[in-house]
Design an enzyme around this catalytic site. Structure first.
Site, PDB file in Angstrom:
ATOM      1  CE1 TYR A 102     112.075  58.052  -1.010  1.00  0.00           C
ATOM      2  CE2 TYR A 102     109.847  58.880  -1.340  1.00  0.00           C
ATOM      3  CZ  TYR A 102     110.788  58.268  -0.554  1.00  0.00           C
ATOM      4  OH  TYR A 102     110.459  57.882   0.707  1.00  0.00           O
ATOM      5  CE1 TYR A 152     107.856  55.541   2.941  1.00  0.00           C
ATOM      6  CE2 TYR A 152     105.523  56.088   3.018  1.00  0.00           C
ATOM      7  CZ  TYR A 152     106.841  56.472   2.890  1.00  0.00           C
ATOM      8  OH  TYR A 152     107.138  57.804   2.726  1.00  0.00           O
ATOM      9  CG  ASP A 179     100.596  54.030   8.993  1.00  0.00           C
ATOM     10  OD1 ASP A 179      99.628  54.681   8.538  1.00  0.00           O
ATOM     11  OD2 ASP A 179     101.774  54.231   8.644  1.00  0.00           O
ATOM     12  CE  LYS A 225      99.505  57.917   1.870  1.00  0.00           C
ATOM     13  NZ  LYS A 225     100.227  58.619   0.834  1.00  0.00           N
TER      14      LYS A 225
END
Ligand SMILES: Cc1ncc(COP(=O)(O)O)c(C=O)c1O
Length: 432
Positions: A21, A149, A250, A279
């Site tokens: 980003y 997200y 998720d 992750k």
């Protein structure tokens, strides 16, 4: 230690390498790292930072972990990678066995892939291919909630919060899915059916075109670090069953103990039809993710027109990543992780609660090994980052959120330095 980074390297980084980003024209400063050990990240100038981020939820055991190093070394001697089309190997099989036995019971089939975003793409495709295999070509939409997200690839972005997920920039290529109000019931709030009214109405009106609901269980991460009630998940699961819609959870951020249970959905005692993990799967060593599903979903997909599930990445089930993931899971299971996470939770509650009295602070909340101080105004990331680094702490605040999710092995003194720095920086912030 000699500074192994010279200005040439940093200039090259600044001019040629995109960071997450980031702007290439006016990038935020980056801090060169030379090594990491335990919960400490060592910068090129010799400073050591206590890690409060676990490298974005991943490094749950800290850095340079002997058990994971050993697994990597052993696997390298055998093979780093072979393709998964037409070949298989023990690291993938043993990891699959471990994951299937530790995730909710109905999840019996696993698809390995490279990153969390891809695991979400795979989950979305599975849900759509499931209905297509049953002859329901109309069921191609997803239903999700605001403030979610799920990753940065196009399919994943299409189910991220429309504002934070920048749907306006990509409006012509993002599939338009259904968005319900975000879960408004706090983690400890009493259940009230109005909390899920909007989602229920969307289901009532559109269930014939909806393949699946996708949601982050209990913790909405990058979309706002919000915690919501397990009762919401229980009701959501009931509604999915009532309207015959698949449920995708998720667990990419929440999985592997972060909220105090191995997977966040255990707090609600429910099981999804499809679950994404990533992750912390490799303890933060390598990129690896997976999508698990049930016999029912995989049987339908496998008996459908295509006869196969239509996905297959080059680095699928990379043996090196699978070996490390297996070692990470064994290490986690054999460690007192529950006690550690609940110890971190109590300490975060005690030591972050004084922040609630500071001006400019909207809310302080803690769940498992996650501590959040939400401000009224967005922070200046460059300035706040430098202040934390100046205090020897690695945190990466964004928007209005200053938050920490440290490695589970962090000791009390180091965690107090993180919470102390948060208090000081936030209290100085209003004078900034
Ligand atoms: C809940 C959730 N899903 C998906 C992703 C995407 O994972 P990755 O960055 O590995 O693609 C993330 C990453 O932050 C996440 O928090």
């Amino acid at each position: 230690m000699k500074n192994s980074f010279n200005d040439n390297l940093l200039n090259f980084d600044r001019e040629h390498i995109w960071h997450p980003y980031a702007s290439m024209k006016d990038p935020l400063p980056v801090f060169p790292v030379v090594s990491a050990q335990g919960v400490k990240i060592r910068l090129a100038d010799g400073r050591e930072l206590i890690d409060g981020m676990s490298s974005w939820w991943a490094a749950i055991h800290g850095y340079n972990v002997p058990e994971l190093n050993r697994a990597a070394g052993e696997q390298l001697k055998a093979m780093s990678h072979v393709m998964f089309g037409g070949l298989t190997h023990k690291p993938a099989i043993e990891l699959a066995q471990a994951l299937i036995s530790m995730t909710p019971e109905p999840l019996t089939k696993i698809f390995f892939c490279d990153s969390g975003s891809v695991a979400v793409e795979v989950a979305i495709k599975m849900s759509i291919q499931y209905w297509a295999s049953l002859g329901c070509d109309d069921k191609q939409k997803l239903l999700t909630v605001r403030s979610g997200y799920h990753g940065d690839t196009l399919g994943a972005m299409s189910v991220c919060d429309p504002v934070a997920g920048m749907h306006s920039i990509f409006k012509n290529i993002l599939v338009k899915h259904h968005f319900a109000e975000m879960p408004m019931c706090g983690y400890h709030d009493e259940w009230d059916e109005t909390h899920i009214k909007n989602l229920k109405e969307i289901l009532q009106m559109n269930h014939e075109s909806i393949a699946a609901v996708i949601i982050e269980p209990i913790v909405q991460g990058a979309g706002g670090m919000r915690f919501y009630s397990p009762s919401y998940l229980i009701r959501l699961k009931e509604l999915c069953d009532e309207f015959n819609i698949l449920l995708i959870l998720d667990e990419i951020a929440t999985g592997f103990g972060r909220t105090g249970t191995m997977f966040a959905c255990e707090k609600a005692g429910i099981a999804p039809d499809i679950m994404c993990i990533g992750k912390a799967l490799t303890g933060g060593y390598m990129s690896l993710a997976a999508t698990l599903t049930t016999d029912r979903v995989s049987d339908v997909i496998s008996s459908g027109g295509a006869g196969a599930f239509m996905h297959g990445p080059t680095f699928m089930a990379n043996p090196l990543a699978c070996s490390i993931a297996l070692a990470s899971i064994r290490l986690l299971i054999s460690s007192p992780w529950k006690e550690r996470v609940s110890g971190i939770e109590s300490q975060l509650k005690d030591e972050l609660s004084p922040c609630a009295g500071l001006s400019g602070v909207k809310d302080v909340r803690v769940l498992g090994a996650i501590g959040v101080v939400e401000l009224n105004q967005p922070v200046d990331m460059k300035v706040i980052q430098e202040r934390f680094v100046g205090k020897g702490i690695w945190l990466r605040p964004f928007g209005r959120l200053v938050y920490t999710m440290p490695p589970y092995i962090i000791e009390e003194g180091d965690l107090s330095r993180i919470t102390g720095a948060i208090f000081e920086v936030v209290s100085e912030w209003r004078h900034a």
